[in-house]
Scaffold this active site. Structure first.
Site, PDB file in Angstrom:
ATOM      1  N   LYS A  18      13.368  78.465 -33.145  1.00  0.00           N
ATOM      2  CA  LYS A  18      11.807  78.673 -32.867  1.00  0.00           C
ATOM      3  C   LYS A  18      11.042  77.406 -33.459  1.00  0.00           C
ATOM      4  O   LYS A  18      11.518  76.787 -34.481  1.00  0.00           O
ATOM      5  CB  LYS A  18      11.464  79.751 -33.759  1.00  0.00           C
ATOM      6  CG  LYS A  18      11.838  80.834 -33.167  1.00  0.00           C
ATOM      7  CD  LYS A  18      11.206  82.314 -33.903  1.00  0.00           C
ATOM      8  CE  LYS A  18      11.730  83.532 -33.314  1.00  0.00           C
ATOM      9  NZ  LYS A  18      11.275  84.820 -34.119  1.00  0.00           N
ATOM     10  N   GLU A  49      32.762  68.388 -45.372  1.00  0.00           N
ATOM     11  CA  GLU A  49      32.335  69.248 -44.463  1.00  0.00           C
ATOM     12  C   GLU A  49      31.108  69.925 -45.021  1.00  0.00           C
ATOM     13  O   GLU A  49      31.255  70.439 -46.247  1.00  0.00           O
ATOM     14  CB  GLU A  49      33.267  70.267 -44.171  1.00  0.00           C
ATOM     15  CG  GLU A  49      32.754  71.182 -42.938  1.00  0.00           C
ATOM     16  CD  GLU A  49      33.851  71.926 -42.110  1.00  0.00           C
ATOM     17  OE1 GLU A  49      33.341  72.877 -41.439  1.00  0.00           O
ATOM     18  OE2 GLU A  49      34.907  71.793 -42.469  1.00  0.00           O
ATOM     19  N   ASP A  71      23.200  75.969 -38.321  1.00  0.00           N
ATOM     20  CA  ASP A  71      22.071  76.809 -37.843  1.00  0.00           C
ATOM     21  C   ASP A  71      20.925  76.029 -37.143  1.00  0.00           C
ATOM     22  O   ASP A  71      20.478  75.036 -37.522  1.00  0.00           O
ATOM     23  CB  ASP A  71      21.359  77.647 -39.074  1.00  0.00           C
ATOM     24  CG  ASP A  71      20.419  78.588 -38.795  1.00  0.00           C
ATOM     25  OD1 ASP A  71      19.883  78.915 -37.636  1.00  0.00           O
ATOM     26  OD2 ASP A  71      20.586  79.721 -39.648  1.00  0.00           O
ATOM     27  N   THR A 129      36.122  75.954 -35.489  1.00  0.00           N
ATOM     28  CA  THR A 129      35.510  76.952 -36.459  1.00  0.00           C
ATOM     29  C   THR A 129      35.542  78.463 -36.116  1.00  0.00           C
ATOM     30  O   THR A 129      35.610  78.630 -34.840  1.00  0.00           O
ATOM     31  CB  THR A 129      34.086  76.634 -37.121  1.00  0.00           C
ATOM     32  OG1 THR A 129      33.323  76.583 -35.928  1.00  0.00           O
ATOM     33  CG2 THR A 129      34.135  74.901 -37.445  1.00  0.00           C
ATOM     34  N   ARG A 130      35.256  79.180 -36.999  1.00  0.00           N
ATOM     35  CA  ARG A 130      35.105  80.734 -36.556  1.00  0.00           C
ATOM     36  C   ARG A 130      33.990  80.836 -35.644  1.00  0.00           C
ATOM     37  O   ARG A 130      34.012  81.441 -34.495  1.00  0.00           O
ATOM     38  CB  ARG A 130      35.091  81.732 -37.765  1.00  0.00           C
ATOM     39  CG  ARG A 130      34.735  82.984 -37.479  1.00  0.00           C
ATOM     40  CD  ARG A 130      34.316  84.051 -38.665  1.00  0.00           C
ATOM     41  NE  ARG A 130      35.184  83.761 -39.604  1.00  0.00           N
ATOM     42  CZ  ARG A 130      35.944  84.881 -40.214  1.00  0.00           C
ATOM     43  NH1 ARG A 130      35.636  85.912 -39.786  1.00  0.00           N
ATOM     44  NH2 ARG A 130      36.775  84.589 -41.019  1.00  0.00           N
ATOM     45  N   TYR A 131      32.839  80.072 -35.739  1.00  0.00           N
ATOM     46  CA  TYR A 131      31.667  80.112 -34.915  1.00  0.00           C
ATOM     47  C   TYR A 131      32.078  79.615 -33.485  1.00  0.00           C
ATOM     48  O   TYR A 131      31.724  79.911 -32.438  1.00  0.00           O
ATOM     49  CB  TYR A 131      30.360  79.542 -35.368  1.00  0.00           C
ATOM     50  CG  TYR A 131      29.221  79.692 -34.541  1.00  0.00           C
ATOM     51  CD1 TYR A 131      28.707  80.768 -34.547  1.00  0.00           C
ATOM     52  CD2 TYR A 131      29.110  78.618 -33.763  1.00  0.00           C
ATOM     53  CE1 TYR A 131      27.265  81.111 -33.639  1.00  0.00           C
ATOM     54  CE2 TYR A 131      27.885  78.868 -32.886  1.00  0.00           C
ATOM     55  CZ  TYR A 131      27.099  79.807 -32.921  1.00  0.00           C
ATOM     56  OH  TYR A 131      26.034  79.985 -31.901  1.00  0.00           O
ATOM     57  N   ASP A 172      26.632  74.164 -29.934  1.00  0.00           N
ATOM     58  CA  ASP A 172      26.846  74.738 -28.386  1.00  0.00           C
ATOM     59  C   ASP A 172      25.173  75.104 -28.009  1.00  0.00           C
ATOM     60  O   ASP A 172      25.225  75.903 -27.146  1.00  0.00           O
ATOM     61  CB  ASP A 172      27.583  76.041 -28.435  1.00  0.00           C
ATOM     62  CG  ASP A 172      27.055  77.101 -29.342  1.00  0.00           C
ATOM     63  OD1 ASP A 172      26.604  76.763 -30.517  1.00  0.00           O
ATOM     64  OD2 ASP A 172      27.211  78.269 -28.846  1.00  0.00           O
ATOM     65  N   ASP A 230      23.595  74.683 -52.110  1.00  0.00           N
ATOM     66  CA  ASP A 230      22.798  73.841 -51.345  1.00  0.00           C
ATOM     67  C   ASP A 230      23.511  72.226 -51.234  1.00  0.00           C
ATOM     68  O   ASP A 230      23.751  71.653 -52.345  1.00  0.00           O
ATOM     69  CB  ASP A 230      21.451  73.946 -51.655  1.00  0.00           C
ATOM     70  CG  ASP A 230      20.588  73.011 -50.828  1.00  0.00           C
ATOM     71  OD1 ASP A 230      21.097  72.121 -50.059  1.00  0.00           O
ATOM     72  OD2 ASP A 230      19.271  72.936 -50.920  1.00  0.00           O
TER      73      ASP A 230
END
Length: 236
Positions: A145, A67, A141, A215-217, A177, A119
């Site tokens: 933009k 992951e 992430d 996940t938490r998010y 999402d 990383d």
């Protein structure tokens, strides 16, 4: 969001630099103690030292799952507990997330874990070819933009690297999402000769797999009414 609209093509000049938060300002004492005392015990081999061979880490493991960007490790810990026969590798750059995951490991007595703190790209480059059975990228992430699209993890470079380390028949799972990021992911993955999208009907990608804890998010996005897509791509 206006910045999420527009042509979904990869920005030229993929940016290999690492962006995003590395730590919160407030690091709890237990988190510091865990990083000092437990991280070395659960650390994956350093890719800077040479090739990383998962079979050398856990020769008895039935499969190896990785992951990337595990956040606080809620998903990774749940899967590791459910599948003790699988070696779970996790890569994360966020110090507080690594510390939270170490707490999961210690509190739940997990043994089938190795952590790459940093990383993920050097780890992907160091892993032996065809050594991973499943690769997760959950709620990355989105860099919404347009001028930041080159920072997105899902890119031609990443898919090339994922195709190299995944076994034939292995699966890349992506969750997001953010509609524009879902479109971006599909555009890149469908154009890649190494992968096949496994969805046959809408329900296949609108429903979180039963063996994939949130996940938490992911839980936060569900509470706030955002609908995630769950994409799976098979390595050909």
């Amino acid at each position: 969001m206006a910045d999420e609209a527009g042509p979904q093509s990869e920005a030229p000049g993929y940016d290999p630099r690492l962006y995003g938060r590395q730590r919160n300002k407030n690091v709890k004492p237990r988190q510091i103690a865990l990083l000092d005392a437990a991280l070395a015990k659960w650390a994956a081999p350093d890719p800077a030292a040479g090739t990383v061979v998962p079979a050398d880490i856990a020769p008895e493991a039935a499969e190896v799952w990785l992951e990337i960007g595990f956040g606080g490790g809620e998903h990774l810990a749940s899967v590791a507990a459910a599948r003790p026969d699988v070696l779970m590798l996790g890569a994360e750059t966020f110090m507080n997330g690594v510390a939270r995951f170490l707490a999961h490991i210690e509190d739940e007595g997990l043994q089938n874990i190795r952590i790459h703190y940093g990383d993920a790209r050097p780890l992907l480059e160091a892993l032996t070819p065809a050594s991973i059975d499943r690769l997760y990228v959950l709620h990355p992430d989105p860099w919404p933009k347009r001028r930041h699209w080159k920072r997105r993890l899902l890119s031609r470079w990443f898919l090339d690297a994922a195709a190299r380390v995944l076994k034939p028949g292995g699966v890349l799972r992506v969750a997001s999402d953010i509609p524009s990021y879902v479109e971006w992911t599909l555009m890149h993955a469908l154009a890649h000769s190494g992968f096949r999208w496994t969805a046959r009907r809408a329900a296949d990608w609108r429903t979180r797999p039963v063996d994939q804890p949130t996940t938490r998010y992911g839980a936060k996005s569900e509470r706030e009414g955002r609908v995630a897509a769950y994409l799976a791509f098979e390595r050909l």
